[in-house]
Every structure is written in structure tokens, then in C-alpha cells.
Write an enzyme that holds these catalytic residues in place. Sequence first.
Site, PDB file in Angstrom:
ATOM      1  N   LYS A  35       0.839  -1.212   0.000  1.00 10.34           N
ATOM      2  CA  LYS A  35       0.000   0.000   0.000  1.00 10.34           C
ATOM      3  C   LYS A  35       0.871   1.258   0.000  1.00 10.34           C
ATOM      4  CE  LYS A  35      -0.123   0.003   5.025  1.00 10.34           C
ATOM      5  NZ  LYS A  35      -0.882  -0.403   6.229  1.00 10.34           N
ATOM      6  N   TYR A 273      14.688  31.349   2.078  1.00 12.45           N
ATOM      7  CA  TYR A 273      13.542  32.184   2.475  1.00 12.45           C
ATOM      8  C   TYR A 273      13.595  32.540   3.956  1.00 12.45           C
ATOM      9  CZ  TYR A 273      11.394  30.673  -1.918  1.00 12.45           C
ATOM     10  OH  TYR A 273      11.114  30.427  -3.228  1.00 12.45           O
TER      11      TYR A 273
HETATM   12  C1  LIG Z   1      -0.135  -1.359   6.903  1.00  9.31           C
HETATM   13  C2  LIG Z   1      -0.712  -2.655   7.276  1.00  9.31           C
HETATM   14  C3  LIG Z   1       0.111  -3.773   7.487  1.00  9.31           C
HETATM   15  C4  LIG Z   1       1.618  -3.682   7.487  1.00  9.31           C
HETATM   16  O1  LIG Z   1       2.069  -2.970   8.615  1.00  9.31           O
HETATM   17  P1  LIG Z   1       3.640  -2.804   8.941  1.00  9.31           P
HETATM   18  O2  LIG Z   1       3.683  -2.254  10.306  1.00  9.31           O
HETATM   19  O3  LIG Z   1       4.156  -1.845   7.933  1.00  9.31           O
HETATM   20  O4  LIG Z   1       4.253  -4.138   8.797  1.00  9.31           O
HETATM   21  C5  LIG Z   1      -0.507  -4.985   7.707  1.00  9.31           C
HETATM   22  N1  LIG Z   1      -1.858  -5.087   7.758  1.00  9.31           N
HETATM   23  C6  LIG Z   1      -2.671  -4.035   7.582  1.00  9.31           C
HETATM   24  C7  LIG Z   1      -4.147  -4.211   7.662  1.00  9.31           C
HETATM   25  C8  LIG Z   1      -2.131  -2.776   7.345  1.00  9.31           C
HETATM   26  O5  LIG Z   1      -2.939  -1.717   7.181  1.00  9.31           O
END
Ligand SMILES: *Cc1c(COP(=O)(O)O)cnc(C)c1O
Length: 381
Positions: A35, A273
Site C-alpha cells: 500500500k 527564504y
Molecule cells: C499497513 C498494514 C500492514 C503492514 O504494517 P507494517 O507495520 O508496515 O508491517 C498490515 N496489515 C494491515 C491491515 C495494514 O494496514
Amino acid sequence: MTPASWIELSDGAVAANLKVLRAVAGAARVGAVLKGNAYGHGLLEMLSLVHGRVDVLYVITPQEAARIRAWEASAAQPRREVVVMGAVSVDDCLALARLGVSVVAAERGFEAAVRALSAAGLTPDVHVHLDTGLGREGFTAEALDAGDADFLRGARVRGAMSHFANTEDVTEQDFAQSQLACFGAGVERLEARLGVGGLVRHFAASAAALVLPPSRLDVIRPGIALYGLWPSAETRLSARVVLGDVPTLEPVLSWRSASQVVKWLPAGSYVGYGCTWRCEAATRVAVLPVGYWDGYPRLASGKAHVLVNGRRCPVLGRVMMNHLIADVTHAVNDEAPLTATLLGRDGDEVVSAELLAGWAQTIHYETVTRLGPHLRRVVTR
Ligand SMILES: *Cc1c(COP(=O)(O)O)cnc(C)c1O
């Protein structure tokens, strides 16, 4: 070509991190969470590095899943199991089913999707999200008892998932243990209500997979650790206790920039700036074509350094939208074009994602995820 910054992704680091995660997972399968543009690393670039090495791909949006399927088709790769964990509309759900992508039912509202799927003769694998204490999506125990998930009798339910609320900020996993117990009971309840058995159970993100062995279940869902970053200092400490040894995670990403110009500014000159920096002495500066548009946090102004030739070079004045200016007086001997490392290793020095995040008063998850999708990403072997 205009000077620009780019991101390097280490194939060897991905391989090393997956080796650690496979060892930790034991008999459980290993998924990859892609993601957020693969935590800013680049969805398709990371996909090319993990596709053949993991068992499941987890994303949040239907668009991400569609991009994975398109990449597989163009790269002549077999279809991996892909699960969209986020909310999907009825239309998305139909499109995902046609792409052979699994979806997650997390609320009563998913009933409309189940009806549309059945009308269209589509039977995607469905995973059920149980809210065991995060208070985000998923059926609570009360909702299951009220029959809120009973409509899923008409769907092909194959898995059950949940997500931990408090594994990274602690060294005692009491709340996670309570969530795990709640999940066990919830899966039993769900299986009984739907008249199914043997649901694939997946719960653990990186921290739990590393330091809470009973959470590994059938599949682990690591994100941050796959990218070579520890979820937190607490997780690292816990790993020493639980695993008896701290495995080495290798950061996958480095961020570098060519200089736009290197030049001397006379003593007394202002930089940037607001004239917040004034040179005490003549200063050789490198103007880098990187700014907060690219994801370099403006809050790091006045604290950050970049690396040139293995030397720390303070960022002077404020980080701008498309520029930052570093003091390279002692890092180079002339005004020739140079390469600066914004994130990653150069010689004996490292700017870690944690360090940059600390300067910007945030966490490394955010710092890497905010790296602009427009930046060029190259895989290094
Ligand atoms: C983001 C997420 C993960 C992974 O989390 P990490 O801490 O980056 O390993 C796993 N499951 C769900 C539902 C998530 O939203």
C-alpha cells in the site's frame, strides 16, 4: 537533462529482508504489503522485486490491485494472490472479481456487493475483517453476535483477518494478546455462523510477526520490515528478547540528488527564504533540486544534513518547495557537480529514515511514504 533526485532500490536488501521474514514466519506464508505506493518505494518497482518471492500481495485500493494485474500481464508473470484490504464500492468489487483479486468484507454494507457478485455469477475469495480492538474497520464480536455478517453465507469466504492496535509502541504485548484471544473467538464464531471451516487466518504486521510468535497464524502481512525498516525501537528491543538476537534488516531505499549548482557564498550572505541562515564565513554551498514537493520535510529545516563524499553537510536555512541548500565547504575541493545522499548510506555515514523522520517530528513510515510518486526509481543489484 535537468538535474533531479532519484530513488535507488536495493534488490539484495529486499532478498535479505525476506530471508529474515521467512525465517521468522516458520510454517506461515509470507505476504507483502504494498500500500501507499509501496511505502513510497514505488509500487511497480517493488512489485518487480517481491512478486516472485512472496506468497500474497496486500494492498488497500482497487487501483493498486489493477496496477498489479496489469504489470503481471505486461511482464508475462503468473497471477499472484492479491488481496484488497480497503473499502471497495460495488462496482470496484465486480471489477476486482473479474481480475481474480480477493476482497475484504468488513461491514454490513458489503452485503450490496455480495448481491451484485451473485447476480453477475462472480465468486471472488472473500476475507472477513474482524475488529479486535483497533476500532477501525471490521466486525466486532457484538456485530457478529447480532448477525451483521450472516449475509456472507452467500459468498465464498476463505479468510479472516484483523489488525493490531498497539504492537509498535510497547515492549509488553498485553493488548495484542487480548486482541489475539478476541480474534480466535471471533473466527470460531464466524465459522459457526457461516457454516464454514478452515479459514485462512492472517493478523500479524511486521512488529507482531517479529516479536509475538502466536500471532503468525497462517500468513504474515509485513510492510515496513520488508522495506528494511524496524517498526520501532521498542520492536527492536523486543526482538532481542523474543528472538534471542536482532536480525539484520537492510533498508531498501536510498534517495540521492545531483547538484543544480555548487558555488561560494561570501561571509555575511543569507541563505533561503526568511533569511534564517547567515554565513559566518565564506561558505561553499550545493543547491540541490529537492524540496518538500518531492517529500523532503520542511520541518527538517535547521536540523537536517545530507551526505556528500561520506561527509555530513548541514542543510542551511529553510527547505523550499523545489530546493534545498547544503553546506559542502569541507566535503568537496571544487565547485564541480556532485551527488548528495538525502536518505541512505554514503561511506561510513547513514541518513536513516528514522533520523530524517526525527528531524521532521514524525515517524519513518510517513517519511518514506511521502516520497513523491514522480521521482525516478531505479533498481540496483
Ligand atoms: C499497513 C498494514 C500492514 C503492514 O504494517 P507494517 O507495520 O508496515 O508491517 C498490515 N496489515 C494491515 C491491515 C495494514 O494496514
